[in-house]
Design a protein around this motif. Structure first.
Motif, PDB file in Angstrom:
ATOM      1  N   ALA A 104       1.841  -7.474 -29.676  1.00 33.31           N
ATOM      2  CA  ALA A 104       2.616  -6.863 -28.939  1.00 33.31           C
ATOM      3  C   ALA A 104       2.635  -5.172 -28.734  1.00 33.31           C
ATOM      4  N   ALA A 105       2.124  -4.760 -29.042  1.00 35.13           N
ATOM      5  CA  ALA A 105       1.602  -3.840 -28.979  1.00 35.13           C
ATOM      6  C   ALA A 105       1.068  -3.510 -28.258  1.00 35.13           C
ATOM      7  N   ALA A 106       0.349  -4.220 -26.957  1.00 31.38           N
ATOM      8  CA  ALA A 106      -0.558  -4.754 -26.274  1.00 31.38           C
ATOM      9  C   ALA A 106      -0.085  -4.748 -24.778  1.00 31.38           C
ATOM     10  N   LEU A 107       0.782  -5.631 -25.081  1.00 32.10           N
ATOM     11  CA  LEU A 107       2.090  -6.324 -24.132  1.00 32.10           C
ATOM     12  C   LEU A 107       3.116  -5.604 -24.208  1.00 32.10           C
ATOM     13  N   GLY A 108       3.506  -4.761 -24.454  1.00 24.42           N
ATOM     14  CA  GLY A 108       4.482  -3.668 -24.524  1.00 24.42           C
ATOM     15  C   GLY A 108       5.764  -4.328 -24.562  1.00 24.42           C
ATOM     16  N   SER A 109       6.080  -6.094 -25.477  1.00 26.34           N
ATOM     17  CA  SER A 109       7.246  -6.905 -25.127  1.00 26.34           C
ATOM     18  C   SER A 109       7.050  -7.668 -26.100  1.00 26.34           C
ATOM     19  N   PHE A 110       8.082  -8.160 -26.765  1.00 28.48           N
ATOM     20  CA  PHE A 110       8.109  -8.892 -28.407  1.00 28.48           C
ATOM     21  C   PHE A 110       8.214  -9.858 -27.409  1.00 28.48           C
ATOM     22  N   SER A 111       8.887 -10.192 -26.048  1.00 29.73           N
ATOM     23  CA  SER A 111       9.158 -11.510 -25.326  1.00 29.73           C
ATOM     24  C   SER A 111       7.854 -12.145 -24.954  1.00 29.73           C
ATOM     25  N   SER A 112       6.504 -11.339 -24.071  1.00 31.42           N
ATOM     26  CA  SER A 112       5.491 -11.448 -23.668  1.00 31.42           C
ATOM     27  C   SER A 112       4.218 -12.076 -25.218  1.00 31.42           C
ATOM     28  N   ALA A 113       4.708 -11.181 -25.759  1.00 29.72           N
ATOM     29  CA  ALA A 113       3.772 -11.952 -26.944  1.00 29.72           C
ATOM     30  C   ALA A 113       4.786 -13.012 -27.288  1.00 29.72           C
ATOM     31  N   ALA A 114       5.766 -13.506 -27.702  1.00 33.35           N
ATOM     32  CA  ALA A 114       6.025 -14.638 -27.724  1.00 33.35           C
ATOM     33  C   ALA A 114       5.250 -15.615 -27.411  1.00 33.35           C
ATOM     34  N   ARG A 115       5.708 -15.864 -25.592  1.00 35.86           N
ATOM     35  CA  ARG A 115       5.239 -16.147 -24.688  1.00 35.86           C
ATOM     36  C   ARG A 115       3.135 -16.868 -24.314  1.00 35.86           C
ATOM     37  N   GLU A 116       3.002 -15.844 -25.072  1.00 33.59           N
ATOM     38  CA  GLU A 116       1.432 -16.348 -25.356  1.00 33.59           C
ATOM     39  C   GLU A 116       1.319 -16.795 -26.284  1.00 33.59           C
ATOM     40  N   ALA A 117       2.101 -16.956 -27.478  1.00 33.34           N
ATOM     41  CA  ALA A 117       2.072 -17.279 -28.879  1.00 33.34           C
ATOM     42  C   ALA A 117       2.977 -18.867 -28.909  1.00 33.34           C
ATOM     43  N   SER A 118       3.180 -19.155 -27.396  1.00 25.50           N
ATOM     44  CA  SER A 118       4.469 -20.293 -27.731  1.00 25.50           C
ATOM     45  C   SER A 118       4.793 -20.009 -28.821  1.00 25.50           C
ATOM     46  N   LEU A 119       5.934 -18.976 -29.055  1.00 23.52           N
ATOM     47  CA  LEU A 119       7.068 -18.486 -29.816  1.00 23.52           C
ATOM     48  C   LEU A 119       8.240 -18.636 -29.214  1.00 23.52           C
ATOM     49  N   ALA A 120       9.954 -18.593 -29.804  1.00 26.64           N
ATOM     50  CA  ALA A 120      10.532 -17.392 -29.339  1.00 26.64           C
ATOM     51  C   ALA A 120      10.681 -16.410 -29.776  1.00 26.64           C
ATOM     52  N   PRO A 121      11.526 -15.055 -28.100  1.00 29.45           N
ATOM     53  CA  PRO A 121      11.291 -13.698 -28.948  1.00 29.45           C
ATOM     54  C   PRO A 121      11.478 -13.669 -30.516  1.00 29.45           C
ATOM     55  N   GLY A 122      13.048 -14.205 -30.795  1.00 29.13           N
ATOM     56  CA  GLY A 122      13.243 -14.170 -32.270  1.00 29.13           C
ATOM     57  C   GLY A 122      11.899 -14.238 -33.427  1.00 29.13           C
ATOM     58  N   GLN A 123      11.358 -15.035 -33.155  1.00 28.29           N
ATOM     59  CA  GLN A 123      10.878 -15.391 -34.234  1.00 28.29           C
ATOM     60  C   GLN A 123       8.594 -14.196 -34.793  1.00 28.29           C
ATOM     61  N   VAL A 124       8.810 -13.324 -33.359  1.00 29.75           N
ATOM     62  CA  VAL A 124       7.869 -12.154 -33.235  1.00 29.75           C
ATOM     63  C   VAL A 124       8.925 -10.867 -33.989  1.00 29.75           C
ATOM     64  N   SER A 125       9.997 -10.828 -33.730  1.00 39.82           N
ATOM     65  CA  SER A 125      11.525 -10.137 -33.815  1.00 39.82           C
ATOM     66  C   SER A 125      11.207 -10.063 -36.031  1.00 39.82           C
ATOM     67  N   VAL A 126      10.684 -11.191 -36.352  1.00 40.65           N
ATOM     68  CA  VAL A 126      11.492 -11.271 -37.327  1.00 40.65           C
ATOM     69  C   VAL A 126      10.081 -10.916 -38.004  1.00 40.65           C
ATOM     70  N   ALA A 127       8.424 -11.491 -37.317  1.00 35.85           N
ATOM     71  CA  ALA A 127       6.971 -11.584 -38.232  1.00 35.85           C
ATOM     72  C   ALA A 127       6.974 -10.159 -38.369  1.00 35.85           C
ATOM     73  N   ILE A 128       7.659  -8.844 -37.229  1.00 29.84           N
ATOM     74  CA  ILE A 128       7.388  -8.049 -37.307  1.00 29.84           C
ATOM     75  C   ILE A 128       8.073  -6.634 -38.277  1.00 29.84           C
ATOM     76  N   GLN A 129       9.508  -7.538 -38.327  1.00 27.28           N
ATOM     77  CA  GLN A 129       9.938  -6.507 -39.451  1.00 27.28           C
ATOM     78  C   GLN A 129       9.366  -7.421 -40.838  1.00 27.28           C
ATOM     79  N   ARG A 130       8.882  -8.212 -41.041  1.00 25.69           N
ATOM     80  CA  ARG A 130       8.029  -8.816 -42.268  1.00 25.69           C
ATOM     81  C   ARG A 130       6.974  -7.988 -42.500  1.00 25.69           C
ATOM     82  N   LEU A 131       5.930  -7.578 -40.878  1.00 22.69           N
ATOM     83  CA  LEU A 131       4.940  -6.495 -41.550  1.00 22.69           C
ATOM     84  C   LEU A 131       5.346  -4.822 -42.347  1.00 22.69           C
ATOM     85  N   GLU A 132       6.349  -4.300 -41.147  1.00 21.96           N
ATOM     86  CA  GLU A 132       7.182  -3.650 -41.588  1.00 21.96           C
ATOM     87  C   GLU A 132       7.526  -2.894 -43.264  1.00 21.96           C
TER      88      GLU A 132
END
Length: 310
Positions: A13-41
């Motif tokens: 997400a940091a490299a691509l500047g987008s949760f949506s782009s990171a989600a597409r790359e990982a075949s995930l929904a954007p919300g799943q990336v957002s939840v993962a980042i919140q959990r890490l924070e």
């Protein structure tokens, strides 16, 4: 406990500047990336990203934490590879970016054979003359022409002594005449190349005083190296191409090398990777394969019987 998947999503997400782009790359929904980042924070007790409806930027704390996350993932990957051993079948996904001409006409069959030899490996190939950003684009390695100009990544030579050559078809030479000197280029139809808005109409040649620059003109311009080569084969003009791009055309007499005694501009080819820790067994094996085969091709560059004008 911090999950490695969360770390990996943070880095992408940091490299691509987008949760949506990171989600597409990982075949995930954007919300799943957002939840993962919140959990890490929450586990770190810091805010990693400054979010808005239009942008996603690392906070100061996130920027400081990023290299540690990248290093942790690299260490885990290296440990896994050491345990598995390089003698085991190659697995995982390898994403390779390469220039259009050499990628399509030279590397593609070799890459296809490489994948066939390692059926457990997923190989993704991206062909474009646009320079791949190995930090931001979803690629593992990039094959590039030119002298590496960025110390932040690692470049391994594939064909260090490769050079450009002037080429034209026998039909073009028969109609327009031979080149006698570099100065004759200004009266010929030269095939121009453009990339990122820059037109490469100033051709550089080594000379006793350092280098010689010739400004050329022509009625055909493209942004794809393979198109320029095809135009040359079709008798449309003179091209100034990497020897690796036109070697097969010269050997099969579709193209002749003009002024064979005049050395061309150096055009080394390298394999570029963001970090040496990312030289997985698949990358190392592919590098060895390409180095051997490209080395055999550049050897012909110095053989007069294959490069003289016929």
């Amino acid at each position: 406990m911090i999950k490695t998947d969360d770390l990996a999503l943070f880095v992408r997400a940091a490299a691509l500047g987008s949760f949506s782009s990171a989600a597409r790359e990982a075949s995930l929904a954007p919300g799943q990336v957002s939840v993962a980042i919140q959990r890490l924070e929450e586990q770190l007790g810091i805010r990693l990203f400054a979010r808005s409806t239009r942008s996603l930027k690392l906070t100061e704390e996130g920027a400081r934490y990023l290299p540690y996350a990248e290093e942790a993932l690299a260490m885990l990957r290296e440990g896994r590879e050491q345990l598995q051993g390089e003698s085991r079948a190659l697995q995982g996904t390898l994403r390779v970016a390469a220039p259009s001409d050499i990628g399509r006409n030279v590397l593609l069959p070799w890459l296809s054979d490489f994948r066939e030899q390692h059926p457990d490996l997923v190989l993704k190939v991206f062909l474009s003359d646009s320079v791949a950003d190995v930090f931001r684009d979803p690629v593992d390695i990039a094959i590039r022409y030119g002298v590496p100009d960025n110390a932040s990544y690692v470049a391994l030579p594939l064909a260090a002594d490769n050079r450009r050559v002037l080429v034209a078809s026998p039909s073009y030479i028969a109609e327009h005449g031979q080149l006698r000197t570099l100065d004759d280029l200004v009266s010929h139809q030269c095939l121009l190349y453009s990339l990122s808005g820059k037109t490469y109409d100033r051709w550089i040649f080594p000379a006793p005083e350092g280098r010689r620059q010739i400004t050329v003109r022509g009625g055909l311009m493209c942004d794809d190296g393979d198109v320029a080569r095809r135009w040359a084969v079709d008798g449309r003009g003179i091209a100034y191409k990497s020897w690796l791009d036109v070697r097969d055309d010269v050997v099969t007499k579709r193209l002749d090398v003009l002024l064979p005694e005049q050395p061309g501009e150096l055009a080394p080819l390298s394999l570029v990777c963001p970090h040496r820790r990312q030289f997985s067994p698949a990358v190392r094996e592919l590098h060895a394969l390409l180095t051997a085969r490209l080395g055999a091709m550049t050897n012909a560059l110095h053989k007069p019987e294959r490069t003289r004008v016929r």
